[in-house]
Design a protein around this motif. Structure first.
Motif, mmCIF file in Angstrom:
data_model
loop_
_atom_site.group_PDB
_atom_site.id
_atom_site.type_symbol
_atom_site.label_atom_id
_atom_site.label_comp_id
_atom_site.label_asym_id
_atom_site.label_seq_id
_atom_site.Cartn_x
_atom_site.Cartn_y
_atom_site.Cartn_z
ATOM 1 N N ARG A 145 -12.697 -5.337 -22.835
ATOM 2 C CA ARG A 145 -14.076 -5.820 -22.784
ATOM 3 C C ARG A 145 -14.821 -5.274 -21.568
ATOM 4 O O ARG A 145 -16.027 -5.077 -21.620
ATOM 5 N N ALA A 146 -14.093 -5.057 -20.487
ATOM 6 C CA ALA A 146 -14.715 -4.581 -19.245
ATOM 7 C C ALA A 146 -13.759 -3.646 -18.534
ATOM 8 O O ALA A 146 -12.546 -3.643 -18.785
ATOM 9 N N CYS A 147 -14.315 -2.838 -17.653
ATOM 10 C CA CYS A 147 -13.485 -1.952 -16.840
ATOM 11 C C CYS A 147 -13.718 -2.273 -15.372
ATOM 12 O O CYS A 147 -14.772 -2.783 -14.990
ATOM 13 N N ARG A 148 -12.705 -2.002 -14.593
ATOM 14 C CA ARG A 148 -12.790 -2.217 -13.143
ATOM 15 C C ARG A 148 -12.403 -0.913 -12.456
ATOM 16 O O ARG A 148 -11.355 -0.339 -12.733
ATOM 17 N N ILE A 149 -13.284 -0.459 -11.560
ATOM 18 C CA ILE A 149 -13.090 0.800 -10.846
ATOM 19 C C ILE A 149 -12.926 0.489 -9.360
ATOM 20 O O ILE A 149 -13.752 -0.217 -8.775
ATOM 21 N N GLY A 180 -9.651 0.728 6.762
ATOM 22 C CA GLY A 180 -10.304 1.210 5.553
ATOM 23 C C GLY A 180 -10.873 0.100 4.698
ATOM 24 O O GLY A 180 -10.798 -1.088 5.041
ATOM 25 N N SER A 181 -11.447 0.492 3.560
ATOM 26 C CA SER A 181 -12.127 -0.442 2.665
ATOM 27 C C SER A 181 -11.790 -0.134 1.217
ATOM 28 O O SER A 181 -11.365 0.974 0.878
ATOM 29 N N VAL A 182 -11.983 -1.143 0.359
ATOM 30 C CA VAL A 182 -11.835 -0.973 -1.081
ATOM 31 C C VAL A 182 -13.085 -1.547 -1.738
ATOM 32 O O VAL A 182 -13.386 -2.731 -1.582
ATOM 33 N N PHE A 183 -13.813 -0.709 -2.457
ATOM 34 C CA PHE A 183 -14.974 -1.153 -3.218
ATOM 35 C C PHE A 183 -14.578 -1.251 -4.688
ATOM 36 O O PHE A 183 -14.000 -0.305 -5.245
ATOM 37 N N THR A 184 -14.868 -2.384 -5.296
ATOM 38 C CA THR A 184 -14.484 -2.630 -6.684
ATOM 39 C C THR A 184 -15.734 -2.854 -7.526
ATOM 40 O O THR A 184 -16.535 -3.745 -7.225
ATOM 41 N N THR A 240 -17.980 -5.570 -5.403
ATOM 42 C CA THR A 240 -17.485 -6.319 -4.251
ATOM 43 C C THR A 240 -16.762 -5.358 -3.312
ATOM 44 O O THR A 240 -16.437 -4.221 -3.673
ATOM 45 N N ALA A 241 -16.503 -5.850 -2.106
ATOM 46 C CA ALA A 241 -15.826 -5.006 -1.105
ATOM 47 C C ALA A 241 -14.830 -5.829 -0.312
ATOM 48 O O ALA A 241 -15.083 -6.999 0.008
#
Length: 335
Positions: free
Chosen positions: A244-248, A309-313, A301-302
């Motif tokens: 239904r949805a994707c997450r990157i 470092g960081s992860v952006f979703t 979100t982050a």
């Protein structure tokens, strides 16, 4: 009535019926019958009074319900008017931002161009602080032009948008990496793209393709920009879907930020690292990302650890219809 045992007759009507059916009467029975009739009349009167009272209560309840419905309808109509006004004001503000940023770019370009020309003509003859003042003017004009360009881009997300169509995010990502090839090579950044699970790297979704390209471009260029000088930049991009949805996820090994600022970084013109010049930019990149994602009924979100470092979703629906009736009420199911 009081019977021979001294107790209240619980069923005077039944008692009267027994007397009539017996066919035998005496003076005492006649008195009993009269008493029964009186009790029946009292009970009928009480029942009528309760019926009238209950009818009055129901009428009052209906009146209050009708009044509440009228108030709800009036509130609903007022809310619709306010929402329509807000939408109109938002569109007018976006149009103003578009026109203002577009029309202001030309005079700023002239200020910068003539400033550079003047600097070249008079560079050897300028004395004291004059050269510094001229350099400051040229630099300020350049930063203002960049700011207006980003503001124009921000306003165009809704006012100059394209219709949604089937978009292969793998192809969009490849095109974006090609567009950023010079920046990637210059920074020495290593980029790794992988799939989560057995699925292909990224799915095809209903989206505005140029905006998806801009989304990837801003996230990747941001990850390259905010890097320590003594560290080789590394970016990992992966995706997952639940049907239904994707997450990157876009993960980097940059300077990171305090997670208490995780919402602030998506606001227009917000820069957590000041304007010292070490990290250039206008503070509009992530605001543009958020506006794009919200237009696609998604979320961004982050998470970050300073210095690591960081992860952006980014989470986006595969089909816009999936979220047409559930917007802001439930998630996609990805955990």
């Amino acid at each position: 009535m009081i019977n021979l045992t001294g107790k209240q007759d619980a069923d005077p009507l039944g008692r009267a019926r027994e007397m009539v059916e017996s066919g035998v009467y005496d003076i005492g029975q006649i008195e009993d019958a009269r008493t029964l009739i009186e009790e029946l009349e009292i009970r009928v009167a009480e029942l009528e009074m309760r019926t009238v009272a209950r009818t009055a209560e129901l009428s009052e309840a209906n009146r209050l319900l009708e009044r509440a419905n009228r108030l709800l309808e009036a509130e609903k109509a007022q809310r619709q008017v306010i929402e329509a006004e807000l939408r109109r004001n938002k569109m007018e503000l976006q149009e103003f931002a578009f026109v203002a940023s577009h029309d202001l770019q030309e005079p700023l370009r002239k200020v910068g161009a003539f400033g550079k020309l003047l600097y070249r003509e008079l560079e050897n003859s300028l004395e004291g602080d004059a050269k510094d003042y001229l350099n400051r003017m040229i630099g300020a004009a350049g930063r203002m032009e960049e700011l207006l360009r980003d503001l124009l881009q921000f306003s165009r997300i809704n006012t100059r948008a394209n219709p949604f169509k089937n978009t292969d995010l793998n192809e969009v990502l490849i095109d974006t990496l090609n567009d950023l090839k010079v920046l990637i090579k210059k920074s020495g950044c290593r980029i790794e793209v992988e799939a989560a699970g057995e699925s292909s790297l990224l799915p095809a979704i209903e989206a505005d393709e140029p905006q998806m390209r801009l989304l990837f471009q801003n996230l990747i260029s941001n990850a390259i920009k905010y890097q320590p000088k003594d560290r080789e930049p590394f970016i990992k991009i992966c995706g997952e879907t639940d049907g239904r949805a994707c997450r990157i996820h876009v993960q980097d090994n940059g300077i990171g930020f305090d997670e208490s600022c995780a919402e602030q970084i998506f606001r227009p013109f917000q820069r957590l690292h000041g304007r010292s010049g070490e990290y250039s930019g206008t503070g509009m990149g992530l605001a543009v990302c958020k506006r794009i994602v919200e237009r696609h009924k998604g979320t961004i979100t982050a998470r970050s650890v300073p210095g690591l470092g960081s992860v952006f979703t980014v989470e986006l629906p595969l089909k816009q219809a999936y979220f047409a009736n559930t917007e802001n009420t439930e998630g996609s199911g990805l955990e």
